[in-house]
Design a protein around this motif. Sequence first.
Motif, PDB file in Angstrom:
ATOM      1  N   TYR A 124       0.154   8.350   5.742  1.00  0.00           N
ATOM      2  CA  TYR A 124       0.943   9.194   4.832  1.00  0.00           C
ATOM      3  C   TYR A 124       0.077   9.897   3.782  1.00  0.00           C
ATOM      4  O   TYR A 124       0.583  10.679   2.983  1.00  0.00           O
ATOM      5  CB  TYR A 124       2.010   8.358   4.123  1.00  0.00           C
ATOM      6  N   ALA A 125      -1.226   9.624   3.757  1.00  0.00           N
ATOM      7  CA  ALA A 125      -2.110  10.211   2.750  1.00  0.00           C
ATOM      8  C   ALA A 125      -2.434  11.674   3.043  1.00  0.00           C
ATOM      9  O   ALA A 125      -2.936  12.380   2.161  1.00  0.00           O
ATOM     10  CB  ALA A 125      -3.401   9.398   2.628  1.00  0.00           C
ATOM     11  N   ALA A 126      -2.157  12.137   4.229  1.00  0.00           N
ATOM     12  CA  ALA A 126      -2.372  13.552   4.584  1.00  0.00           C
ATOM     13  C   ALA A 126      -1.013  14.230   4.695  1.00  0.00           C
ATOM     14  O   ALA A 126      -0.117  13.731   5.373  1.00  0.00           O
ATOM     15  CB  ALA A 126      -3.131  13.671   5.903  1.00  0.00           C
ATOM     16  N   ARG A 127      -0.868  15.335   4.036  1.00  0.00           N
ATOM     17  CA  ARG A 127       0.385  16.098   4.110  1.00  0.00           C
ATOM     18  C   ARG A 127       0.269  17.101   5.255  1.00  0.00           C
ATOM     19  O   ARG A 127      -0.595  17.949   5.262  1.00  0.00           O
ATOM     20  CB  ARG A 127       0.652  16.853   2.810  1.00  0.00           C
ATOM     21  N   VAL A 128       1.163  16.971   6.219  1.00  0.00           N
ATOM     22  CA  VAL A 128       1.214  17.909   7.339  1.00  0.00           C
ATOM     23  C   VAL A 128       2.289  18.964   7.068  1.00  0.00           C
ATOM     24  O   VAL A 128       2.177  20.103   7.500  1.00  0.00           O
ATOM     25  CB  VAL A 128       1.488  17.157   8.666  1.00  0.00           C
ATOM     26  N   ILE A 129       3.326  18.551   6.324  1.00  0.00           N
ATOM     27  CA  ILE A 129       4.425  19.422   5.924  1.00  0.00           C
ATOM     28  C   ILE A 129       4.599  19.244   4.423  1.00  0.00           C
ATOM     29  O   ILE A 129       4.451  18.133   3.911  1.00  0.00           O
ATOM     30  CB  ILE A 129       5.752  19.034   6.625  1.00  0.00           C
ATOM     31  N   GLU A 130       4.947  20.324   3.728  1.00  0.00           N
ATOM     32  CA  GLU A 130       5.134  20.176   2.287  1.00  0.00           C
ATOM     33  C   GLU A 130       6.385  19.364   1.967  1.00  0.00           C
ATOM     34  O   GLU A 130       7.325  19.284   2.759  1.00  0.00           O
ATOM     35  CB  GLU A 130       5.151  21.541   1.604  1.00  0.00           C
ATOM     36  N   LEU A 190     -10.080   6.678  12.640  1.00  0.00           N
ATOM     37  CA  LEU A 190     -10.791   6.416  13.905  1.00  0.00           C
ATOM     38  C   LEU A 190     -11.510   5.072  13.864  1.00  0.00           C
ATOM     39  O   LEU A 190     -11.566   4.361  14.874  1.00  0.00           O
ATOM     40  CB  LEU A 190     -11.766   7.552  14.220  1.00  0.00           C
ATOM     41  N   GLN A 191     -12.041   4.707  12.693  1.00  0.00           N
ATOM     42  CA  GLN A 191     -12.677   3.399  12.538  1.00  0.00           C
ATOM     43  C   GLN A 191     -11.647   2.285  12.733  1.00  0.00           C
ATOM     44  O   GLN A 191     -11.917   1.279  13.386  1.00  0.00           O
ATOM     45  CB  GLN A 191     -13.352   3.267  11.171  1.00  0.00           C
ATOM     46  N   ARG A 192     -10.452   2.468  12.213  1.00  0.00           N
ATOM     47  CA  ARG A 192      -9.390   1.470  12.395  1.00  0.00           C
ATOM     48  C   ARG A 192      -8.993   1.377  13.871  1.00  0.00           C
ATOM     49  O   ARG A 192      -8.661   0.304  14.367  1.00  0.00           O
ATOM     50  CB  ARG A 192      -8.169   1.785  11.525  1.00  0.00           C
ATOM     51  N   GLU A 193      -9.060   2.513  14.568  1.00  0.00           N
ATOM     52  CA  GLU A 193      -8.792   2.477  16.008  1.00  0.00           C
ATOM     53  C   GLU A 193      -9.867   1.639  16.709  1.00  0.00           C
ATOM     54  O   GLU A 193      -9.548   0.785  17.546  1.00  0.00           O
ATOM     55  CB  GLU A 193      -8.759   3.899  16.573  1.00  0.00           C
ATOM     56  N   ARG A 194     -11.135   1.850  16.368  1.00  0.00           N
ATOM     57  CA  ARG A 194     -12.226   1.078  16.975  1.00  0.00           C
ATOM     58  C   ARG A 194     -12.098  -0.415  16.660  1.00  0.00           C
ATOM     59  O   ARG A 194     -12.457  -1.263  17.473  1.00  0.00           O
ATOM     60  CB  ARG A 194     -13.588   1.602  16.509  1.00  0.00           C
ATOM     61  N   GLU A 195     -11.575  -0.739  15.476  1.00  0.00           N
ATOM     62  CA  GLU A 195     -11.399  -2.135  15.065  1.00  0.00           C
ATOM     63  C   GLU A 195     -10.169  -2.777  15.707  1.00  0.00           C
ATOM     64  O   GLU A 195      -9.938  -3.966  15.537  1.00  0.00           O
ATOM     65  CB  GLU A 195     -11.265  -2.217  13.540  1.00  0.00           C
ATOM     66  N   GLY A 196      -9.370  -1.981  16.428  1.00  0.00           N
ATOM     67  CA  GLY A 196      -8.176  -2.508  17.067  1.00  0.00           C
ATOM     68  C   GLY A 196      -6.960  -2.605  16.151  1.00  0.00           C
ATOM     69  O   GLY A 196      -5.970  -3.241  16.499  1.00  0.00           O
ATOM     70  N   LYS A 197      -7.011  -1.963  14.990  1.00  0.00           N
ATOM     71  CA  LYS A 197      -5.898  -2.000  14.036  1.00  0.00           C
ATOM     72  C   LYS A 197      -4.936  -0.832  14.209  1.00  0.00           C
ATOM     73  O   LYS A 197      -3.890  -0.804  13.572  1.00  0.00           O
ATOM     74  CB  LYS A 197      -6.441  -1.997  12.607  1.00  0.00           C
ATOM     75  N   THR A 226       3.228  -2.702   4.112  1.00  0.00           N
ATOM     76  CA  THR A 226       2.439  -3.926   4.044  1.00  0.00           C
ATOM     77  C   THR A 226       1.113  -3.736   4.771  1.00  0.00           C
ATOM     78  O   THR A 226       0.260  -4.610   4.739  1.00  0.00           O
ATOM     79  CB  THR A 226       3.212  -5.110   4.653  1.00  0.00           C
ATOM     80  N   SER A 227       0.919  -2.575   5.385  1.00  0.00           N
ATOM     81  CA  SER A 227      -0.289  -2.252   6.153  1.00  0.00           C
ATOM     82  C   SER A 227      -1.038  -1.092   5.517  1.00  0.00           C
ATOM     83  O   SER A 227      -0.462  -0.025   5.286  1.00  0.00           O
ATOM     84  CB  SER A 227       0.098  -1.876   7.584  1.00  0.00           C
ATOM     85  N   ASP A 228      -2.324  -1.286   5.252  1.00  0.00           N
ATOM     86  CA  ASP A 228      -3.128  -0.176   4.726  1.00  0.00           C
ATOM     87  C   ASP A 228      -3.237   0.953   5.749  1.00  0.00           C
ATOM     88  O   ASP A 228      -3.300   2.128   5.383  1.00  0.00           O
ATOM     89  CB  ASP A 228      -4.508  -0.643   4.274  1.00  0.00           C
ATOM     90  N   VAL A 229      -3.207   0.616   7.029  1.00  0.00           N
ATOM     91  CA  VAL A 229      -3.333   1.638   8.071  1.00  0.00           C
ATOM     92  C   VAL A 229      -2.106   2.550   8.090  1.00  0.00           C
ATOM     93  O   VAL A 229      -2.236   3.778   8.078  1.00  0.00           O
ATOM     94  CB  VAL A 229      -3.565   0.996   9.465  1.00  0.00           C
ATOM     95  N   SER A 230      -0.905   1.965   8.101  1.00  0.00           N
ATOM     96  CA  SER A 230       0.276   2.832   8.121  1.00  0.00           C
ATOM     97  C   SER A 230       0.389   3.626   6.827  1.00  0.00           C
ATOM     98  O   SER A 230       0.788   4.788   6.844  1.00  0.00           O
ATOM     99  CB  SER A 230       1.555   2.053   8.431  1.00  0.00           C
ATOM    100  N   TYR A 252       0.844  -1.196   0.000  1.00  0.00           N
ATOM    101  CA  TYR A 252       0.000   0.000   0.000  1.00  0.00           C
ATOM    102  C   TYR A 252       0.880   1.247   0.000  1.00  0.00           C
ATOM    103  O   TYR A 252       1.950   1.279   0.595  1.00  0.00           O
ATOM    104  CB  TYR A 252      -0.883   0.022   1.246  1.00  0.00           C
ATOM    105  N   HIS A 253       0.365   2.263  -0.654  1.00  0.00           N
ATOM    106  CA  HIS A 253       1.039   3.565  -0.695  1.00  0.00           C
ATOM    107  C   HIS A 253      -0.035   4.626  -0.460  1.00  0.00           C
ATOM    108  O   HIS A 253      -1.037   4.662  -1.172  1.00  0.00           O
ATOM    109  CB  HIS A 253       1.696   3.774  -2.060  1.00  0.00           C
TER     110      HIS A 253
END
Length: 191
Positions: free
Chosen positions: A41-47, A126-133, A33-37, A6-7
């Motif tokens: 990276y899908a949100a840019r906090v710094i350019e 947040l949904q992934r947090e609720r799912e324990g991932k 190898t994790s969709d969560v991690s 995943y990227h």
Amino acid sequence: MSIYLYHGSATGGIQTLQPFTADHGKPYVYFSTSDVSAALYAARVIERPYYWVPYGYDAQGKITYTEVWKNAFTEAFSGKSGYLYCCEADDKKLLRFPTHHSLRLSPEPVAVAHAEKIDDLHAWLLQREREGKLIIQRYESLSQDQLSLWHGMVLEELIDRYSGIAQSNPYTQFVQEKLPAVWERFLHEAK
């Protein structure tokens, strides 16, 4: 052996992921190898070429995102969309990232097998947090020792990369705004 990777990106419509030079100076396509991690990276906090994704793994290997300042998670992901690109690649041809066991690097372009748009990254994570991932360590729950560890890592990076050179770039401006005490320590210690 082919593995699924995943990227995460804020940019849509990518057909082939191209190597990009990040803040360490070498061009790679970054995968997890994790969709969560990857989604982190899908949100840019710094350019670009800088990035900020304060996460690691707990003793059981679960992804742990740490809020290094108050409301950092919400600030980073609220109101943002992103994309998860899925690819297959030969794991033997990929480089391992030394500090994160789920990350892989490719010096070559990699074709996208399919993509998923995440309309609301904040809600998705947040949904992934609720799912324990995913574990989200909220700023308020961190001990002074935990904060000191994270702030110390940022300080070390500042000293290693920015002592004695021009300090006006997106990363140093980010640290000045979000972690002013760390910036003040850097100015004092970098003399």
